[in-house]
Design a protein around this motif. Structure first.
Motif, PDB file in Angstrom:
ATOM      1  N   ALA A   1       0.989  -1.341   0.055  1.00  0.00           N
ATOM      2  CA  ALA A   1       0.153  -0.050  -0.431  1.00  0.00           C
ATOM      3  C   ALA A   1       0.702   1.465  -0.299  1.00  0.00           C
ATOM      4  N   LEU A   2       1.330   1.689   0.758  1.00  0.00           N
ATOM      5  CA  LEU A   2       3.041   2.400   1.233  1.00  0.00           C
ATOM      6  C   LEU A   2       3.225   2.701  -0.558  1.00  0.00           C
ATOM      7  N   PHE A   3       3.762   1.486  -1.198  1.00  0.00           N
ATOM      8  CA  PHE A   3       4.161   1.295  -2.810  1.00  0.00           C
ATOM      9  C   PHE A   3       3.009   2.890  -3.425  1.00  0.00           C
ATOM     10  N   LEU A   4       2.440   1.912  -2.896  1.00  0.00           N
ATOM     11  CA  LEU A   4       0.878   2.774  -4.438  1.00  0.00           C
ATOM     12  C   LEU A   4       0.941   3.737  -4.090  1.00  0.00           C
ATOM     13  N   ALA A   5       1.033   4.209  -2.689  1.00  0.00           N
ATOM     14  CA  ALA A   5       0.738   6.032  -2.454  1.00  0.00           C
ATOM     15  C   ALA A   5       1.626   6.404  -3.002  1.00  0.00           C
ATOM     16  N   SER A   6       3.298   6.145  -3.470  1.00  0.00           N
ATOM     17  CA  SER A   6       4.590   7.109  -3.382  1.00  0.00           C
ATOM     18  C   SER A   6       4.757   7.211  -4.509  1.00  0.00           C
ATOM     19  N   ASP A   7       5.855   7.889  -4.799  1.00  0.00           N
ATOM     20  CA  ASP A   7       6.298   9.018  -6.059  1.00  0.00           C
ATOM     21  C   ASP A   7       5.952   7.066  -7.195  1.00  0.00           C
ATOM     22  N   ALA A   8       7.420   6.576  -6.687  1.00  0.00           N
ATOM     23  CA  ALA A   8       7.599   5.572  -7.188  1.00  0.00           C
ATOM     24  C   ALA A   8       6.726   5.290  -8.035  1.00  0.00           C
ATOM     25  N   ALA A   9       5.041   4.818  -7.892  1.00  0.00           N
ATOM     26  CA  ALA A   9       3.929   4.778  -8.779  1.00  0.00           C
ATOM     27  C   ALA A   9       3.613   5.312  -9.506  1.00  0.00           C
ATOM     28  N   ALA A  10       4.047   6.477  -9.341  1.00  0.00           N
ATOM     29  CA  ALA A  10       3.547   7.893 -10.561  1.00  0.00           C
ATOM     30  C   ALA A  10       2.877   7.088 -11.283  1.00  0.00           C
ATOM     31  N   ASN A  11       3.105   6.238 -12.068  1.00  0.00           N
ATOM     32  CA  ASN A  11       2.787   5.283 -13.551  1.00  0.00           C
ATOM     33  C   ASN A  11       1.430   4.852 -13.568  1.00  0.00           C
ATOM     34  N   LEU A  12       1.629   4.205 -12.405  1.00  0.00           N
ATOM     35  CA  LEU A  12       0.275   2.980 -11.618  1.00  0.00           C
ATOM     36  C   LEU A  12      -1.234   3.498 -11.643  1.00  0.00           C
ATOM     37  N   VAL A  13      -2.294   3.115 -12.057  1.00  0.00           N
ATOM     38  CA  VAL A  13      -3.806   4.120 -12.257  1.00  0.00           C
ATOM     39  C   VAL A  13      -4.340   3.159 -12.520  1.00  0.00           C
ATOM     40  N   GLY A  14      -4.760   2.776 -11.321  1.00  0.00           N
ATOM     41  CA  GLY A  14      -6.430   2.020 -11.749  1.00  0.00           C
ATOM     42  C   GLY A  14      -5.581   0.759 -11.569  1.00  0.00           C
ATOM     43  N   ALA A  15      -4.580   0.128 -10.933  1.00  0.00           N
ATOM     44  CA  ALA A  15      -3.622  -0.802 -11.022  1.00  0.00           C
ATOM     45  C   ALA A  15      -4.085  -2.078  -9.563  1.00  0.00           C
ATOM     46  N   VAL A  16      -4.328  -2.972 -10.062  1.00  0.00           N
ATOM     47  CA  VAL A  16      -5.087  -4.183  -8.862  1.00  0.00           C
ATOM     48  C   VAL A  16      -3.806  -5.088  -8.592  1.00  0.00           C
ATOM     49  N   LEU A  17      -3.434  -4.791  -7.332  1.00  0.00           N
ATOM     50  CA  LEU A  17      -2.300  -5.735  -7.291  1.00  0.00           C
ATOM     51  C   LEU A  17      -2.356  -6.518  -6.353  1.00  0.00           C
ATOM     52  N   LEU A  18      -1.995  -8.076  -7.456  1.00  0.00           N
ATOM     53  CA  LEU A  18      -2.585  -9.513  -6.438  1.00  0.00           C
ATOM     54  C   LEU A  18      -1.392  -9.472  -5.160  1.00  0.00           C
ATOM     55  N   ALA A  19      -1.956  -9.522  -3.911  1.00  0.00           N
ATOM     56  CA  ALA A  19      -0.467  -9.825  -3.004  1.00  0.00           C
ATOM     57  C   ALA A  19      -0.808 -11.125  -1.962  1.00  0.00           C
ATOM     58  N   ASN A  20      -0.850 -11.983  -3.663  1.00  0.00           N
ATOM     59  CA  ASN A  20      -1.553 -13.472  -2.269  1.00  0.00           C
ATOM     60  C   ASN A  20      -0.360 -14.231  -2.179  1.00  0.00           C
ATOM     61  N   GLY A  21       1.054 -14.703  -2.256  1.00  0.00           N
ATOM     62  CA  GLY A  21       1.918 -15.421  -1.727  1.00  0.00           C
ATOM     63  C   GLY A  21       1.633 -16.026  -3.452  1.00  0.00           C
ATOM     64  N   GLY A  22       1.426 -15.814  -4.534  1.00  0.00           N
ATOM     65  CA  GLY A  22       1.616 -17.309  -5.409  1.00  0.00           C
ATOM     66  C   GLY A  22       0.646 -17.902  -6.004  1.00  0.00           C
ATOM     67  N   ARG A  23      -0.306 -17.812  -5.177  1.00  0.00           N
ATOM     68  CA  ARG A  23      -1.841 -19.255  -5.293  1.00  0.00           C
ATOM     69  C   ARG A  23      -2.103 -19.034  -6.616  1.00  0.00           C
ATOM     70  N   PHE A  24      -2.538 -17.920  -6.688  1.00  0.00           N
ATOM     71  CA  PHE A  24      -2.931 -17.217  -8.334  1.00  0.00           C
ATOM     72  C   PHE A  24      -2.256 -16.265  -9.036  1.00  0.00           C
ATOM     73  N   THR A  25      -2.120 -16.532 -10.389  1.00  0.00           N
ATOM     74  CA  THR A  25      -1.982 -15.188 -10.809  1.00  0.00           C
ATOM     75  C   THR A  25      -3.626 -14.908 -11.718  1.00  0.00           C
TER      76      THR A  25
END
Length: 164
Positions: free
Chosen positions: A139-163
């Motif tokens: 969440a902090l990454f998504l809020a940061s300037d490092a994610a400036a090009n991400l808009v409307g992204a849904v990042l899966l954080a499921n430990g590799g259970r599926f893609t």
């Protein structure tokens, strides 16, 4: 408990026909309506400033819908769609909206999960339950300037259970 009992007894869970309107509405109110209210409040503050980043908590359950949780999966799929629609609207005002979609995470809710269900999430091929700190880092990454090009992204954080 209905789902856990069904797993222990080796039968499919029967949830949808037993799901009452109040239970359906409660999950929708908390997950979908609650997200709308927070998004609206954030946009009202950020739009005049001409900038901002909003991170919404979705769920991997919107993609990998677990048996027995139709109301939860539907509410989180709605959260993703709502967030993406708002992201398209507000990017012109300098506001980014993105979603982190955790899989199983060690929270208070997870602690109340019956053992039969928790064991169903255990898979030696993937990472174990995430910690709240691991989800917070995303969440902090998504809020940061490092994610400036991400808009409307849904990042899966499921430990590799599926893609997706």
């Amino acid at each position: 408990q209905l789902i856990a009992d069904a797993l222990v007894e080796g039968r499919p869970p029967e949830v949808t026909d037993r799901l009452d309107d109040a239970s359906w509405r409660r999950v929708m109110r908390v997950n979908l309506d609650g997200t709308f209210h927070v998004l609206r409040a954030a946009v009202r503050v950020m739009r005049p400033a001409g900038a901002g980043a909003i991170v919404v908590i979705g769920s991997s359950s919107a993609f990998d819908t677990p048996v027995g949780y139709p109301h939860y999966s539907a509410s989180k799929a709605g959260v993703h769609a709502l967030s993406q629609a708002v992201a398209k609207e507000v990017i012109a005002s300098g506001i980014r909206v993105n979603v982190v979609a955790p899989g199983p995470t060690e929270t208070g809710m997870a602690a109340r999960t019956p053992a039969a269900l928790r064991s169903g999430f255990a898979d030696p091929r993937v990472r174990p339950y995430a910690t709240p700190g691991e989800i917070a880092d995303i969440a902090l990454f998504l809020a940061s300037d490092a994610a400036a090009n991400l808009v409307g992204a849904v990042l899966l954080a499921n430990g590799g259970r599926f893609t997706a």
